[in-house]
Structure formats: structure tokens, C-alpha cells
Design a protein around this motif. Structure first.
Motif, PDB file in Angstrom:
ATOM      1  N   PHE A  35      55.838  32.659  47.053  1.00  0.00           N
ATOM      2  CA  PHE A  35      54.756  34.173  45.585  1.00  0.00           C
ATOM      3  C   PHE A  35      54.617  34.926  45.225  1.00  0.00           C
ATOM      4  CE2 PHE A  35      50.327  33.658  44.663  1.00  0.00           C
ATOM      5  CZ  PHE A  35      50.485  32.793  43.345  1.00  0.00           C
ATOM      6  N   LEU A  36      54.767  35.513  43.666  1.00  0.00           N
ATOM      7  CA  LEU A  36      54.762  36.833  43.010  1.00  0.00           C
ATOM      8  C   LEU A  36      55.965  37.537  43.969  1.00  0.00           C
ATOM      9  CD1 LEU A  36      50.735  37.330  43.641  1.00  0.00           C
ATOM     10  CD2 LEU A  36      52.190  37.638  41.660  1.00  0.00           C
TER      11      LEU A  36
ATOM     12  N   ASN B 136      59.766  39.719  43.886  1.00  0.00           N
ATOM     13  CA  ASN B 136      60.298  40.076  42.267  1.00  0.00           C
ATOM     14  C   ASN B 136      61.425  39.910  42.170  1.00  0.00           C
ATOM     15  OD1 ASN B 136      60.608  41.520  40.409  1.00  0.00           O
ATOM     16  ND2 ASN B 136      59.460  43.815  41.276  1.00  0.00           N
ATOM     17  N   LYS B 137      62.121  40.908  43.300  1.00  0.00           N
ATOM     18  CA  LYS B 137      63.609  41.061  43.347  1.00  0.00           C
ATOM     19  C   LYS B 137      64.306  39.710  44.118  1.00  0.00           C
ATOM     20  CE  LYS B 137      67.120  44.169  43.793  1.00  0.00           C
ATOM     21  NZ  LYS B 137      67.657  45.357  44.773  1.00  0.00           N
TER      22      LYS B 137
ATOM     23  N   MET C 115      65.949  43.339  37.077  1.00  0.00           N
ATOM     24  CA  MET C 115      65.503  44.773  36.875  1.00  0.00           C
ATOM     25  C   MET C 115      65.725  45.659  36.093  1.00  0.00           C
ATOM     26  SD  MET C 115      64.227  44.334  39.810  1.00  0.00           S
ATOM     27  CE  MET C 115      63.223  43.488  40.098  1.00  0.00           C
TER      28      MET C 115
ATOM     29  N   ILE D  73      67.984  48.825  34.396  1.00  0.00           N
ATOM     30  CA  ILE D  73      68.287  50.595  35.300  1.00  0.00           C
ATOM     31  C   ILE D  73      66.570  51.234  35.041  1.00  0.00           C
ATOM     32  CG2 ILE D  73      68.899  52.329  34.320  1.00  0.00           C
ATOM     33  CD1 ILE D  73      70.912  50.289  32.316  1.00  0.00           C
ATOM     34  N   PRO D  74      66.730  51.634  36.386  1.00  0.00           N
ATOM     35  CA  PRO D  74      64.863  52.314  36.377  1.00  0.00           C
ATOM     36  C   PRO D  74      64.781  53.210  36.050  1.00  0.00           C
ATOM     37  CG  PRO D  74      66.650  51.527  39.187  1.00  0.00           C
ATOM     38  CD  PRO D  74      67.454  50.792  37.535  1.00  0.00           C
TER      39      PRO D  74
ATOM     40  N   SER E  53      62.401  47.267  32.948  1.00  0.00           N
ATOM     41  CA  SER E  53      62.576  47.138  34.048  1.00  0.00           C
ATOM     42  C   SER E  53      61.946  47.139  34.816  1.00  0.00           C
ATOM     43  CB  SER E  53      63.255  48.615  34.740  1.00  0.00           C
ATOM     44  OG  SER E  53      62.493  49.349  34.978  1.00  0.00           O
ATOM     45  N   GLY E  54      62.454  46.633  35.968  1.00  0.00           N
ATOM     46  CA  GLY E  54      60.916  46.573  37.027  1.00  0.00           C
ATOM     47  C   GLY E  54      60.852  45.006  37.126  1.00  0.00           C
TER      48      GLY E  54
ATOM     49  N   ILE F  34      56.635  43.571  37.279  1.00  0.00           N
ATOM     50  CA  ILE F  34      55.317  44.000  37.284  1.00  0.00           C
ATOM     51  C   ILE F  34      54.910  44.474  36.223  1.00  0.00           C
ATOM     52  CG2 ILE F  34      55.143  46.840  37.585  1.00  0.00           C
ATOM     53  CD1 ILE F  34      56.652  46.945  39.999  1.00  0.00           C
TER      54      ILE F  34
ATOM     55  N   VAL G 140      62.420  52.492  44.162  1.00  0.00           N
ATOM     56  CA  VAL G 140      63.486  52.063  43.558  1.00  0.00           C
ATOM     57  C   VAL G 140      64.304  51.285  43.343  1.00  0.00           C
ATOM     58  CG1 VAL G 140      65.070  53.061  41.997  1.00  0.00           C
ATOM     59  CG2 VAL G 140      62.810  54.236  42.716  1.00  0.00           C
TER      60      VAL G 140
ATOM     61  N   GLN H 287      64.071  48.588  45.524  1.00  0.00           N
ATOM     62  CA  GLN H 287      63.394  46.866  45.339  1.00  0.00           C
ATOM     63  C   GLN H 287      62.707  46.823  44.279  1.00  0.00           C
ATOM     64  OE1 GLN H 287      61.711  46.159  49.470  1.00  0.00           O
ATOM     65  NE2 GLN H 287      63.494  47.305  50.417  1.00  0.00           N
ATOM     66  N   THR H 288      62.105  47.346  43.649  1.00  0.00           N
ATOM     67  CA  THR H 288      61.614  46.903  42.593  1.00  0.00           C
ATOM     68  C   THR H 288      61.815  47.254  40.832  1.00  0.00           C
ATOM     69  OG1 THR H 288      59.789  48.831  41.695  1.00  0.00           O
ATOM     70  CG2 THR H 288      59.430  46.750  43.460  1.00  0.00           C
ATOM     71  N   GLY H 289      62.821  48.297  41.268  1.00  0.00           N
ATOM     72  CA  GLY H 289      62.902  49.292  40.302  1.00  0.00           C
ATOM     73  C   GLY H 289      62.439  49.352  39.565  1.00  0.00           C
ATOM     74  N   ALA H 290      61.345  50.050  39.849  1.00  0.00           N
ATOM     75  CA  ALA H 290      59.891  50.737  38.920  1.00  0.00           C
ATOM     76  C   ALA H 290      60.197  52.468  39.348  1.00  0.00           C
ATOM     77  CB  ALA H 290      59.091  50.079  38.744  1.00  0.00           C
ATOM     78  N   ILE H 291      60.124  53.241  38.836  1.00  0.00           N
ATOM     79  CA  ILE H 291      59.836  54.312  39.067  1.00  0.00           C
ATOM     80  C   ILE H 291      58.366  54.857  39.612  1.00  0.00           C
ATOM     81  CG2 ILE H 291      61.981  55.360  37.807  1.00  0.00           C
ATOM     82  CD1 ILE H 291      60.515  56.910  35.883  1.00  0.00           C
TER      83      ILE H 291
ATOM     84  N   THR I 204      51.716  46.108  42.249  1.00  0.00           N
ATOM     85  CA  THR I 204      51.800  45.072  41.444  1.00  0.00           C
ATOM     86  C   THR I 204      53.439  44.426  42.189  1.00  0.00           C
ATOM     87  OG1 THR I 204      53.163  45.928  39.630  1.00  0.00           O
ATOM     88  CG2 THR I 204      50.985  45.598  39.573  1.00  0.00           C
ATOM     89  N   ASP I 205      53.863  44.661  43.294  1.00  0.00           N
ATOM     90  CA  ASP I 205      54.384  44.371  43.844  1.00  0.00           C
ATOM     91  C   ASP I 205      54.281  44.109  45.589  1.00  0.00           C
ATOM     92  OD1 ASP I 205      57.193  43.243  45.259  1.00  0.00           O
ATOM     93  OD2 ASP I 205      58.250  43.969  43.165  1.00  0.00           O
TER      94      ASP I 205
ATOM     95  N   SER J 171      50.938  41.995  45.681  1.00  0.00           N
ATOM     96  CA  SER J 171      50.218  41.912  44.587  1.00  0.00           C
ATOM     97  C   SER J 171      49.573  40.897  45.074  1.00  0.00           C
ATOM     98  CB  SER J 171      51.845  41.205  43.616  1.00  0.00           C
ATOM     99  OG  SER J 171      52.665  40.813  45.051  1.00  0.00           O
ATOM    100  N   PHE J 172      49.705  40.311  45.785  1.00  0.00           N
ATOM    101  CA  PHE J 172      48.503  39.159  46.494  1.00  0.00           C
ATOM    102  C   PHE J 172      46.750  40.224  46.158  1.00  0.00           C
ATOM    103  CE2 PHE J 172      49.247  35.333  49.166  1.00  0.00           C
ATOM    104  CZ  PHE J 172      50.529  35.438  48.427  1.00  0.00           C
TER     105      PHE J 172
END
Lengths: 140, 119
Positions: free
Chosen positions: A92-93, A95-96, A102, A104-105, A110-111, A114, B73, B75-79, B87-88, B91-92
Motif C-alpha cells: 500500500f502506497l 512507489n518504486k 520514476m 530522471i531526477p 519524475s518521482g 509523489i 534520489v 529510491q524515490t526519484g525526487a530531488i 509522500t513516499d 505516506s501513511f
């Protein structure tokens, strides 16, 4: 309150405030901001509009029914995005692990999850603040 | 200085005794002031034990912070590490916050009668 100066300034300001709020929501994973802050900015623009143009005009822009739908929809979007992770084989919830895109950062798309979750939280915060303002200002 | 939990319990009992069982007057004022003085001294002693601002030995700078800085970066791809945590990784917690907002609005609407239910 019916003031020409206030109404003119608000008419100019409200689109830019809303654009900035949308930027905060959608670029939450790249820059400071996110769903809570962006939703609060968008809701502030609606409240500013209601303050300067009156409650009747403002409720034609965002009707209470629409606001209630957004309230439930934001939470449902959050939960459905989480359940989507289970469908795709993660938790549940997730991401990857669930295989969200995903990218490119550093790029906008991306992300993975999120941005979706920020969008849901932004809708929810917006409608929460607007609904609370409407219901508190209705009786005077 | 380690603050003994027994001291805190004693202060709370003393406060309860002061507020509920002493007559209104000079004795009560004296007791209230002395309880406040004890609490103030305890708080100042606790603050003096806190790490300096920005100190590298602060308990908050453990391997959890290092994990977030290194793994955000990949594991989530967000900077933006804060958004990734909200939110990752956690997120709960954000789902709970959304539930709090929903509950607040539902309670406000139910109490203010804004959904059209006439009294």
C-alpha cells in the motif's frame, strides 16, 4: 465590502496567486512546497476573492457542492493511488516497488507517486479551507 | 543533570493539591507561586542540558538523517528530500493528516449546520 480599489487589485492578483499555488503543488518534489502549502495558497486566493467580491459572487466561482466533491475526491485519490500500488504488485502506497514512472531526477515528471499524492493533498487542503471559510462566514 | 520522573510526578501531585484542596487566600497564593518556581527551575535545568544549535553531537543527527540524504534520489526519484519523506517514506502519516482534515471539516459542517439540515 464593496470597494473599487480592492476589487481591481484582487481581480489582478487572484490569477497569479492561483498559478503560484499550482506551481507549488506540481513542483513539490523538485522545490520547496508540496500539497499542503500549495493548497493553502490556492485556498487563500479563493478566500481573498470571497472577501472582496462577496459571498454570492464567490460561490458562483466555486460552488459548495463542488467544494464538497473536491474534499472527498482528494482523499479518495490518495487512497486509490495507494491501492494502485497493491494492484501492481507492491505494498500500500508503494512507489518504486509498484513500478510508478520514476523518470530522471530533477525533471517535472519524475518521482512516481509523489506528484499524484501532492495533487490529492492539494485539492483536499484547498477545499477544506474554502469549506471552513464558507460555513463560518455564512451566518455573519 | 538527569531529571527524575518521580520529581515530575511529585510536582503534578503538588499542583493538584494546591489547586483543589487549599482555601483561597494568601496560603494558596504562596503555594501556587512556589509550585510555579519549582516548575520554572526544572524547565531551565532541562533547557541547559539541550545540545547547542547546529551542534554535530545532537541526538537528531543519527543514521536516519544520513539514510534520507543518501537514499532519497535512488529510491524515490525526487530531488526534494522533504517531499520524498512526506509522500513516499512516510505516506501513511500523510494519509492520516488528510483524514484529520476530513474529520475536521465533517465536524465543522455538522456543528454549523451548513449542509442544509434545518433546526
Amino acid at each position: 465590502m464593496d470597494d473599487l480599489v480592492t476589487r481591481s487589485v484582487c481581480r489582478l492578483m487572484v490569477p497569479f496567486v492561483q498559478l503560484y499555488g499550482a506551481y507549488l503543488v506540481f513542483y513539490g518534489h523538485l522545490s520547496p512546497g508540496g500539497g499542503f502549502a500549495g493548497g493553502a495558497v490556492i485556498a487563500a486566493s479563493f478566500i481573498l476573492y470571497a472577501l472582496s467580491f462577496g459571498q454570492e459572487t464567490a460561490s458562483r466561482r466555486i460552488a459548495p457542492g463542488i467544494s464538497h466533491l473536491m474534499e472527498s475526491g482528494g482523499g479518495l485519490l490518495f487512497v486509490l493511488a495507494g491501492l494502485f500500488g497493491i494492484m501492481l504488485g507492491g505494498t500500500f502506497l508503494a512507489n518504486k516497488a509498484a513500478g510508478f514512472y520514476m523518470g530522471i531526477p530533477g525533471q517535472l515528471f519524475s518521482g512516481g507517486i509523489i506528484m499524484i499524492l501532492s495533487f490529492g493533498v492539494g485539492i483536499k487542503v484547498t477545499s477544506t479551507m474554502v469549506t471552513l471559510y464558507n460555513s463560518l462566514s455564512k451566518r455573519g | 543533570m538527569e531529571v527524575n520522573p518521580l520529581i515530575i510526578v511529585a510536582i503534578v501531585l503538588l499542583m493538584a493539591y494546591t489547586f483543589f484542596y487549599t482555601p483561597v487566600g494568601q496560603i494558596r497564593n504562596f503555594l501556587v507561586l512556589s509550585v510555579l518556581f519549582i516548575i520554572g527551575v526544572t524547565l531551565v535545568l532541562a533547557v541547559s542540558e539541550m545540545p547547542l544549535f547546529g551542534s554535530a553531537e545532537a541526538p537528531a543527527y543519527n543514521n536516519v538523517a544520513l539514510f534520507y540524504i543518501e537514499e532519497t534520489v535512488p529510491q524515490t526519484g525526487a530531488i526534494n528530500a522533504v517531499a520524498a519523506i512526506i509522500t513516499d517514506f512516510r505516506s501513511f502519516d500523510t494519509l492520516g493528516e488528510a483524514t484529520v482534515l476530513f474529520t475536521a471539516v465533517a465536524a465543522a459542517l455538522a456543528n454549523l449546520g451548513a449542509l442544509g439540515n434545518k433546526e
